[in-house]
Design a protein around this motif. Structure first.
Motif, PDB file in Angstrom:
ATOM      1  N   LEU A 114      -4.895   8.474  -1.644  1.00 35.24           N
ATOM      2  CA  LEU A 114      -3.855   8.570  -0.361  1.00 35.24           C
ATOM      3  C   LEU A 114      -3.509  10.025  -0.778  1.00 35.24           C
ATOM      4  O   LEU A 114      -2.555  10.414  -1.380  1.00 35.24           O
ATOM      5  CB  LEU A 114      -2.495   7.518  -0.611  1.00 35.24           C
ATOM      6  N   ASP A 115      -3.478  10.707   0.629  1.00 35.78           N
ATOM      7  CA  ASP A 115      -3.363  12.480   0.611  1.00 35.78           C
ATOM      8  C   ASP A 115      -1.818  12.796   1.314  1.00 35.78           C
ATOM      9  O   ASP A 115      -2.048  12.034   2.583  1.00 35.78           O
ATOM     10  CB  ASP A 115      -4.602  13.545   0.977  1.00 35.78           C
ATOM     11  N   LEU A 116      -1.218  13.122   0.720  1.00 31.60           N
ATOM     12  CA  LEU A 116      -0.008  13.433   1.730  1.00 31.60           C
ATOM     13  C   LEU A 116      -0.196  15.015   1.698  1.00 31.60           C
ATOM     14  O   LEU A 116      -0.263  16.077   0.981  1.00 31.60           O
ATOM     15  CB  LEU A 116       1.178  13.084   0.605  1.00 31.60           C
ATOM     16  N   LEU A 117       0.005  15.167   3.235  1.00 35.06           N
ATOM     17  CA  LEU A 117      -0.403  16.540   3.529  1.00 35.06           C
ATOM     18  C   LEU A 117       1.074  17.151   4.602  1.00 35.06           C
ATOM     19  O   LEU A 117       1.074  15.944   5.139  1.00 35.06           O
ATOM     20  CB  LEU A 117      -1.478  17.082   3.976  1.00 35.06           C
ATOM     21  N   ALA A 118       1.349  18.674   4.397  1.00 30.25           N
ATOM     22  CA  ALA A 118       2.640  18.593   5.546  1.00 30.25           C
ATOM     23  C   ALA A 118       1.677  20.164   6.045  1.00 30.25           C
ATOM     24  O   ALA A 118       1.620  21.163   5.395  1.00 30.25           O
ATOM     25  CB  ALA A 118       4.075  19.481   4.947  1.00 30.25           C
ATOM     26  N   GLU A 119       1.528  19.992   7.890  1.00 31.17           N
ATOM     27  CA  GLU A 119       0.907  20.913   8.350  1.00 31.17           C
ATOM     28  C   GLU A 119       1.817  20.836   9.908  1.00 31.17           C
ATOM     29  O   GLU A 119       1.054  19.839   9.967  1.00 31.17           O
ATOM     30  CB  GLU A 119      -0.648  20.981   8.076  1.00 31.17           C
ATOM     31  N   GLU A 120       1.842  22.064  10.279  1.00 29.39           N
ATOM     32  CA  GLU A 120       1.913  22.609  11.127  1.00 29.39           C
ATOM     33  C   GLU A 120       3.353  21.314  12.155  1.00 29.39           C
ATOM     34  O   GLU A 120       2.851  20.417  13.663  1.00 29.39           O
ATOM     35  CB  GLU A 120       0.967  21.984  12.699  1.00 29.39           C
ATOM     36  N   VAL A 123      -3.420   4.375  -2.894  1.00 28.21           N
ATOM     37  CA  VAL A 123      -3.318   3.395  -1.810  1.00 28.21           C
ATOM     38  C   VAL A 123      -2.952   2.477  -2.409  1.00 28.21           C
ATOM     39  O   VAL A 123      -1.430   2.280  -1.683  1.00 28.21           O
ATOM     40  CB  VAL A 123      -4.948   3.051  -1.213  1.00 28.21           C
ATOM     41  N   LYS A 124      -3.402   1.839  -2.899  1.00 30.42           N
ATOM     42  CA  LYS A 124      -2.342   0.062  -3.621  1.00 30.42           C
ATOM     43  C   LYS A 124      -1.565   0.524  -3.912  1.00 30.42           C
ATOM     44  O   LYS A 124      -0.216  -0.757  -3.549  1.00 30.42           O
ATOM     45  CB  LYS A 124      -3.587  -0.265  -4.683  1.00 30.42           C
ATOM     46  N   ASP A 125      -0.695   0.916  -4.648  1.00 27.46           N
ATOM     47  CA  ASP A 125       0.314   1.657  -5.098  1.00 27.46           C
ATOM     48  C   ASP A 125       1.369   1.848  -3.747  1.00 27.46           C
ATOM     49  O   ASP A 125       1.781   1.251  -3.747  1.00 27.46           O
ATOM     50  CB  ASP A 125       1.106   2.521  -6.054  1.00 27.46           C
ATOM     51  N   PHE A 126       1.285   3.143  -2.966  1.00 25.54           N
ATOM     52  CA  PHE A 126       1.481   3.042  -1.519  1.00 25.54           C
ATOM     53  C   PHE A 126       2.023   2.338  -1.241  1.00 25.54           C
ATOM     54  O   PHE A 126       3.339   1.765  -0.346  1.00 25.54           O
ATOM     55  CB  PHE A 126       1.505   4.498  -1.491  1.00 25.54           C
ATOM     56  N   LYS A 127       1.276   0.592  -0.263  1.00 27.38           N
ATOM     57  CA  LYS A 127       1.068   0.011   0.692  1.00 27.38           C
ATOM     58  C   LYS A 127       1.685  -1.302  -0.359  1.00 27.38           C
ATOM     59  O   LYS A 127       2.684  -1.662  -0.002  1.00 27.38           O
ATOM     60  CB  LYS A 127       0.005  -0.671   0.606  1.00 27.38           C
ATOM     61  N   ALA A 128       2.073  -1.568  -1.989  1.00 32.85           N
ATOM     62  CA  ALA A 128       2.764  -2.420  -2.432  1.00 32.85           C
ATOM     63  C   ALA A 128       4.318  -2.051  -2.071  1.00 32.85           C
ATOM     64  O   ALA A 128       5.444  -2.746  -1.833  1.00 32.85           O
ATOM     65  CB  ALA A 128       2.172  -2.244  -4.477  1.00 32.85           C
ATOM     66  N   ILE A 129       4.732  -0.115  -1.966  1.00 36.47           N
ATOM     67  CA  ILE A 129       5.760  -0.187  -1.993  1.00 36.47           C
ATOM     68  C   ILE A 129       6.073  -0.095  -1.181  1.00 36.47           C
ATOM     69  O   ILE A 129       7.724  -0.198  -0.683  1.00 36.47           O
ATOM     70  CB  ILE A 129       5.937   1.059  -3.164  1.00 36.47           C
ATOM     71  N   VAL A 130       6.294   0.559   0.388  1.00 40.75           N
ATOM     72  CA  VAL A 130       5.624   0.000   1.779  1.00 40.75           C
ATOM     73  C   VAL A 130       6.312  -1.267   2.174  1.00 40.75           C
ATOM     74  O   VAL A 130       7.207  -1.413   2.791  1.00 40.75           O
ATOM     75  CB  VAL A 130       5.418   0.876   2.453  1.00 40.75           C
ATOM     76  N   THR A 131       5.504  -1.992   1.540  1.00 39.67           N
ATOM     77  CA  THR A 131       5.296  -3.168   2.366  1.00 39.67           C
ATOM     78  C   THR A 131       7.200  -4.014   1.427  1.00 39.67           C
ATOM     79  O   THR A 131       8.597  -4.579   2.462  1.00 39.67           O
ATOM     80  CB  THR A 131       4.631  -4.175   1.523  1.00 39.67           C
ATOM     81  N   HIS A 132       7.275  -3.564   0.534  1.00 39.81           N
ATOM     82  CA  HIS A 132       8.781  -4.540  -0.013  1.00 39.81           C
ATOM     83  C   HIS A 132      10.020  -3.432  -0.043  1.00 39.81           C
ATOM     84  O   HIS A 132      10.932  -4.103   0.188  1.00 39.81           O
ATOM     85  CB  HIS A 132       8.405  -3.978  -1.735  1.00 39.81           C
ATOM     86  N   ALA A 133       9.734  -1.766   0.421  1.00 41.88           N
ATOM     87  CA  ALA A 133      10.835  -1.862   0.787  1.00 41.88           C
ATOM     88  C   ALA A 133      10.738  -1.641   2.653  1.00 41.88           C
ATOM     89  O   ALA A 133      12.461  -2.370   2.696  1.00 41.88           O
ATOM     90  CB  ALA A 133      10.455   0.318   1.256  1.00 41.88           C
ATOM     91  N   GLU A 134      10.561  -2.057   3.134  1.00 39.73           N
ATOM     92  CA  GLU A 134      10.955  -2.910   5.259  1.00 39.73           C
ATOM     93  C   GLU A 134      11.021  -4.309   4.273  1.00 39.73           C
ATOM     94  O   GLU A 134      12.111  -4.619   5.296  1.00 39.73           O
ATOM     95  CB  GLU A 134       8.587  -3.233   4.426  1.00 39.73           C
ATOM     96  N   THR A 135      11.566  -5.082   3.228  1.00 37.97           N
ATOM     97  CA  THR A 135      11.849  -6.916   3.113  1.00 37.97           C
ATOM     98  C   THR A 135      13.507  -5.986   2.804  1.00 37.97           C
ATOM     99  O   THR A 135      14.419  -7.316   3.192  1.00 37.97           O
ATOM    100  CB  THR A 135      11.750  -7.057   2.093  1.00 37.97           C
TER     101      THR A 135
END
Length: 443
Positions: A182-188, A237-249
Motif C-alpha cells: 500500500l502506497d501512501l502519497l500526498a499530492e494536489e 495492505v494486510k496490516d492496514f486492513k486489519a488495523i482499520v477493520t478493528h478501529a471501526e469497531t
C-alpha cells in the motif's frame, strides 16, 4: 507468587475477542503483560516488521482488577506470559450479540492466573458465568516469556494525519484481496492510497495481480493532515486492513504518525478504555520530494501552509548572479555593438518563454504572440528592437549594478543605405585615387 484476577462485562468480553482476531493477522501467539494499572496484550510477526499492542485500562475496562506481583524478584512488578491465539479465540468466540439481535448468554467473565509452586503446570483459568446458573470453565496452558515492545518516538514523527475509522473503512473495501503493498502519497491537496503487488508466477515475469487500485481522499475529510508532498510511504495492505477493520469497531478516529520512508510508522486510536498502537516498518522513496531545501507540505494547519507557499529568500540574488556584468567599453567602441549584443539575445528570448508558461498537457500550441516563433526570420525587425543591456555609464554609479532597458540607437537598413558614406572615420582608410582616373575594360 503472582496474583492476577479480573472480571469482564459481556461487552468487554466481545472487545477481547475482536482484538484477538486483529492480533491473529500479526502472529500465531500473543503475549500478556499485567501491571497494576493496565493489562497489555501484544503480538509481533516473525519478520519483526509489525508490532501490535492493546492496553486495557484497569479502571474503565474491567469490572474488577486485582494484581499483586512477586516481591523481591526482578521484574516482580509485572507478570508476563505467552499463549496461542487460537486457544484464546475459541474461549471468547461467540460471546457477543450476534447480527440477528440475540443477546449473549454470558453475564460475566472471570479470569485468574494459577501461578503456584505446588502445581505442576501453569494455567490461565477462564470462567464464563452464563444465565440460569450455568458456568463454563476453560483451563489454558501458558508459558513464561519476556515481552518485547517496539519503541517509537512521537517527537521525531513530525508528519501524520487523523481521520474517522468509519470513513476510512469504506475506502479499504476497494483494495484487492491479493494485493500486498500500500502506497501512501500526498499530492494536489489529496491523500492517495494505492494498493499493488510485486509477486511473479512460477519464475515468470508475469504478475499475479497486475491491477492497481488508487483511492483519493481530500484533505478536508481528515480531522488533521500534515504530510510532505510527493513522498511515497509503502506499508503492508494486510496490516492496514486489519488495523482499520478493528478501529471501526471502536467507533473512533485513527491517527498515523511518521517521519520519512524506511522509518517506523505508528497507527493509534483509543476508546472505551482500550488504547491501541501499531508500529510498522516502511519502505518507499522521495521521488524528488526532499531535493529542495524548503519542501512543500500539504497540510490543514495554517502555519505550515503559509510556510510552504512562501518563496525562498535566496531566489532573487541567485537570478541576478546568473548574468555576469559586461566588460567595460574601451575607446569609441559603442556599447550596443554586435559582440556584446549576442549573449543578451538568448537571455531575452528565454525570459519571454518563461512568462508565457503554456499548458504542457494541451494538444494545441498557445496563441497570441507565441505564433510568431513559427514565422520566417525577419532580420530587419530584429535590428530595430531595443536590447536589454547593462548601463555602464559613469553618470549614475548606482545604475551600473542593475539591468536596464537601453536604447541602442539603431536605424533602419533602408535609411542607412541612403546616407552618404563618411570617409573621415578613423576605423577605415582614406581613398588614394580619384574616380575620374578609373577606367573600365572597354574604355
Amino acid at each position: 507468587m503472582t496474583v492476577l484476577n479480573f472480571s469482564l462485562t459481556p461487552e468487554a468480553t466481545a472487545r477481547v475477542y475482536e482484538l484477538l482476531v486483529c492480533l491473529a493477522k500479526f502472529g500465531e501467539s500473543v503475549a500478556i503483560e499485567a501491571k497494576s494499572d493496565k493489562l497489555t496484550i501484544t503480538a509481533l510477526n516473525l519478520s519483526r516488521t509489525a508490532y501490535a499492542s492493546f492496553s486495557l485500562d484497569a479502571r474503565s475496562f474491567f469490572i474488577s482488577y486485582d494484581f499483586h506481583g512477586s516481591p523481591g524478584v526482578k521484574g516482580g512488578d509485572r507478570f508476563t506470559c505467552q499463549l496461542l491465539n487460537k486457544a484464546l479465540q475459541s474461549v471468547f468466540k461467540g460471546r457477543a450479540n450476534d447480527s440477528r439481535g440475540r443477546e449473549s448468554t454470558v453475564e460475566r467473565c472471570d479470569v485468574h492466573v494459577q501461578d503456584q509452586p505446588d502445581k505442576t503446570e501453569c494455567r490461565l483459568i477462564v470462567k464464563m458465568l452464563c444465565r440460569h446458573g450455568m458456568t463454563k470453565t476453560y483451563r489454558l496452558t501458558y508459558e513464561p516469556t519476556e515481552v518485547m515492545h517496539a519503541l517509537f518516538d512521537r517527537n521525531a514523527a513530525t508528519q501524520g494525519w487523523k481521520i474517522s475509522a468509519r470513513v476510512l473503512r469504506e475506502y479499504v473495501e476497494y483494495f484487492g484481496p491479493k494485493t500486498e503493498q500500500l502506497d501512501l502519497l500526498a499530492e494536489e491537496g489529496k491523500a492517495i492510497f494505492t494498493s499493488f503487488t510485486e509477486k511473479i508466477q512460477d519464475g515468470k515475469e508475469v504478475l499475479k495481480q497486475p491491477l492497481e487500485t488508487a483511492v483519493s481522499i481530500h484533505t478536508e475529510d481528515f480531522e488533521d493532515f500534515h504530510m510532505q508532498e510527493s513522498m511515497h510511504i509503502v506499508i503492508s495492505v494486510k496490516d492496514f486492513k486489519a488495523i482499520v477493520t478493528h478501529a471501526e469497531t471502536l467507533r473512533g478516529s485513527i491517527s498515523a504518525h511518521f517521519s520519512f520512508p524506511t522509518r517506523p510508522l505508528q497507527f493509534s486510536y483509543q476508546n472505551s478504555g482500550v488504547h491501541c498502537e501499531f508500529t510498522l516498518m516502511t519502505t518507499g522513496d522521495y521521488r524528488g520530494a526532499s531535493s529542495t531545501l524548503n519542501p512543500n507540505f500539504i497540510s490543514t494547519r495554517a502555519s505550515s501552509r503559509q510556510q510552504s507557499i512562501a518563496p525562498p529568500v535566496a531566489a532573487p540574488s541567485r537570478r541576478t548572479s546568473e548574468m555576469p556584468p559586461p566588460a567595460r567599453p574601451f575607446g569609441n567602441k559603442p556599447l550596443s555593438s554586435q559582440s556584446q549584443r549576442a549573449p543578451l539575445k538568448p537571455r531575452s528570448n528565454q525570459a519571454a518563454t518563461e512568462e508565457s508558461d503554456p499548458d504542457p498537457e494541451s494538444l494545441f500550441m498557445p496563441g497570441g504572440d507565441g505564433d510568431q516563433t513559427w514565422d520566417p526570420p525577419n532580420y530587419e525587425q530584429e535590428e530595430e528592437e531595443e536590447m536589454l543591456g547593462w548601463d555602464a555609464s559613469n553618470e549614475d554609479p548606482s545604475a551600473s549594478f542593475h539591468p536596464t532597458f537601453r536604447d541602442s540607437g539603431t536605424v533602419p537598413r533602408a535609411q542607412k543605405d541612403r546616407q552618404p558614406p563618411t570617409y573621415g572615420s578613423q576605423e577605415g582608410l582614406e581613398p588614394t585615387q580619384r574616380l575620374s582616373q578609373l577606367h573600365g575594360m572597354f574604355d
